[in-house]
Design an enzyme around this catalytic site. Sequence first.
Site, short mmCIF file in Angstrom:
data_model
loop_
_atom_site.label_atom_id
_atom_site.label_comp_id
_atom_site.label_asym_id
_atom_site.label_seq_id
_atom_site.Cartn_x
_atom_site.Cartn_y
_atom_site.Cartn_z
N HIS A 1 42.40 36.92 37.71
CA HIS A 1 43.61 37.00 38.18
C HIS A 1 43.90 35.83 39.20
O HIS A 1 44.91 35.43 39.69
CB HIS A 1 43.86 38.39 38.82
CG HIS A 1 44.55 39.28 38.19
ND1 HIS A 1 45.54 39.37 37.33
CD2 HIS A 1 44.06 40.81 37.99
CE1 HIS A 1 45.82 40.15 36.68
NE2 HIS A 1 44.81 41.21 37.21
N GLU B 1 39.40 40.88 38.06
CA GLU B 1 40.17 40.50 39.07
C GLU B 1 39.97 38.87 39.56
O GLU B 1 40.85 38.41 39.90
CB GLU B 1 39.56 41.57 40.31
CG GLU B 1 40.11 42.82 40.17
CD GLU B 1 41.53 43.20 39.86
OE1 GLU B 1 42.42 42.34 40.56
OE2 GLU B 1 41.66 44.18 39.09
N ASN C 1 44.38 40.46 45.34
CA ASN C 1 45.01 39.56 46.38
C ASN C 1 43.86 38.27 46.54
O ASN C 1 42.70 38.26 46.28
CB ASN C 1 44.72 40.39 47.40
CG ASN C 1 45.26 41.77 47.73
OD1 ASN C 1 46.28 42.00 47.07
ND2 ASN C 1 44.22 42.67 47.91
#
Length: 844
Positions: free
Chosen positions: A310, A307, A276
Amino acid sequence: MRQLTRPEAAARAALLTVDRYDVTLNVTRGADVFGSTTRIRFSCAEPGSSSFAELLAAHVESITLNGRPLDVADALAGHRIRLDGLGADNELVVVADCAYSRSGEGLHRFVDPADGEVYLYSQTFLYDAQQLFACFDQPDLKARFALTVHAPAEWEVVANAAPVAAHVGGAGGGPGAVDADTGAVRTHVFADTPPLSTYLFAVAAGRYAVAREEHDGIALGAYCRRSLARHLDADEIFTVTKASFDYYHRHFGLRYPLPKYDQLFVPEFNAGAMENLGAVTFNESFVFRSQVTESERLTRASVIAHEMAHMWFGDIVTMRWWGDLWLNESFATYMAPAVLTAATRFTNAWTHFATSDKTRGYRADQQPTTHPISTDVGDTDAALTNFDGISYGKGAGVLRQLVAWVGEDAFYAGLRSYFARHAYANASLDDLLGELSAASGRDLRRWADQWVGSAGVNTLGYDAHAAVVVQTAPADHPTLRDHRIRVGRYDLTGGVLRRRDQVELDVAGARTSVPELADGRPAHLVLVNDDDLTYTRTAFDECSLRTVLAHVGALPDPLARAVCWAALWELARDAALPAAEYVDAVVRGARGESEVATLGGLLANAQHAVDRYLPPAASPAAADCLAAELLDLAGQPDVESSRQLALVRGFAATARSAEHLAVVAGWLAGSGVPAGLVVDTDLRWQLLVRLAARGAAGETAVADELRRDDTSSGRRWAATAHAALPTPGAKARVWADVIASDALSNDMVRGNVDGFWQPGQDDVCRPYADRYFAGVPGLWASRPVEIATEISRGLYPWTLIEQATVDRTDVVLAGDLPHALRRVLLEQRAEVVRALSARAAVAG
């Protein structure tokens, strides 16, 4: 069934452009539901046409389109809101109550047994944003999000964006929270996000403990439950975070877009982590409450770097549809070892990659469910099953080959152009290949067809008589690929396998000559794919195989050892190397394996071979031999602590004889513990689970241990230990709790199924094979996909290595099944077939 098809998504993306979401969530309304109000502003390319939005709610109060109230019963069918008569510009307002989740999807609610505190976190991936708010739930309809949250005043609330700058009123509101409460409720207002896909929306709330730092103008936060706060290793987490930011800013040419970066370690999380934007969620198992190996610390660092990658691969530039999932996952998986090797103390990250992610890629690519890295995904259900070893490990291994093929400078230059051109938008494989081709000067269409567009793994070997690299491919996936590789020659001198020389070359087709090696000087070992630059299985010539079996531990280079160990394991899985010989090689080689990641992997493989690939009559002796060696190594006076822990875990998992089980029981009681070993909370549970599975500990011991550790982790461990007991009552309880009831959370389901099937318990477990095949398909109509998948995989009767298991699976496969269940059954069946072949090879 709740899903979105690719044609539906393409048609909606062509019709609609979404400008923004204004989402208000009220999490002060009890344990069952939360309030959700959504205002969506969007335009329509063909005014007067119809479309739909998604919402999965417990109750919908109202739906208003362009100021016109819609009849809820008429407009809402299942999870879809029908939108007719759209204008050029539109506003949709939906007021609803949504249900909290216990499955790790949507807005998950967890109550900490340690102190009764409540923790919430969202998981909107892949098609679950609609469980929080009304939306157009697909990756290529990006929009800005503005979030408001009403929460108990003492709670922290975290979202993608930073909170709006305002005064802090009262304790616990968090920096920048807007104090609009009139007692117990505080309102948190967050800034607009950049354009974002719905699956990347994030919110978390509760009395989270937080550590804060700042780096390069970015506020850093690390969050966990209060009961775990003393275990939060914020210094190491932030060290890796800072190094990763510096590396990505230097190589990607595009700055991270937000003023803050939060990392939340949350309970009962289904995956390792979720990317996220600005609020990454991690499985809280990365908050180490007990001692761990250096390999586990490297794994955590790798996930942190993954992460963060990302933020660019997936968040800033997002795939248009799930078939290009690899544009997210493969790149993030590749970047993690690249970052760790160059910028942190974890300089052995490529060896770790070779023994973890890449190994999972090889395994997935040899399943009947294998698929190309980039594939045609028909709907969201099918997309969910492609989050596997191919999208992660194989894709990353192929990217490493791409970097070897075009050069690192050209690779990063292409990525910088890609990010600059497609920032805050959506892109495809062709977009990426265009930028990489322009940067490298190499036409990558042939490369992409070979590597990204076709399934299967090649094998590269060496013909020592002809000095030729030989390439083969499986019959069902016959593509021969171009490879850039290195071939190393090693001589055994003074008990060490020293590299004599190394040749770098391009391999194409079935046979590639290596004239540099045609000098008439044979080597003890010729290692194709030395330095592990390409994604391939490695085959040995006869002399090299003998050398590796006897002397793999004599290779000084840990990456060369990892390549050799992986090759031996593939031979054992193919029944080309008898399982007993593989276990013997591990017994010999474990003494010389200093790399903990490699050691842990090969011990797990050896246990797998003992439990599945050896006939029952041969298994106990092999297990005892392996356990005896591990026990001896764990007790050596100079053993390094991380390696000792890996050896102890391996010994406990392998112990079968009364003598070895007595050692395990003694350690649990504090007797005979090797010098330097700390038998702490998690190790105690590991020892107890083994004793329970072998019938050397019972219900009372499990209950006593749970009293020592009545935490969420302790309860999961206790569920596994109870399930492992070889008694009819224990198995019946698991079946009732997991199959007959849906009361358990995702984590407790996982704990139960992890312990159920145990080698050596065929008599007590056999009746549940029939129950599994009869009952599991029906679960998919009533359980969330994560839970149904966990049960279907975990309760498959994998210990019954017999043709009857294959036949029963085939009967179920002949029916009409959900895609994800079919895939689980095909993969589990394939593993039983492999085990039958391995046992037949031993018998032969």
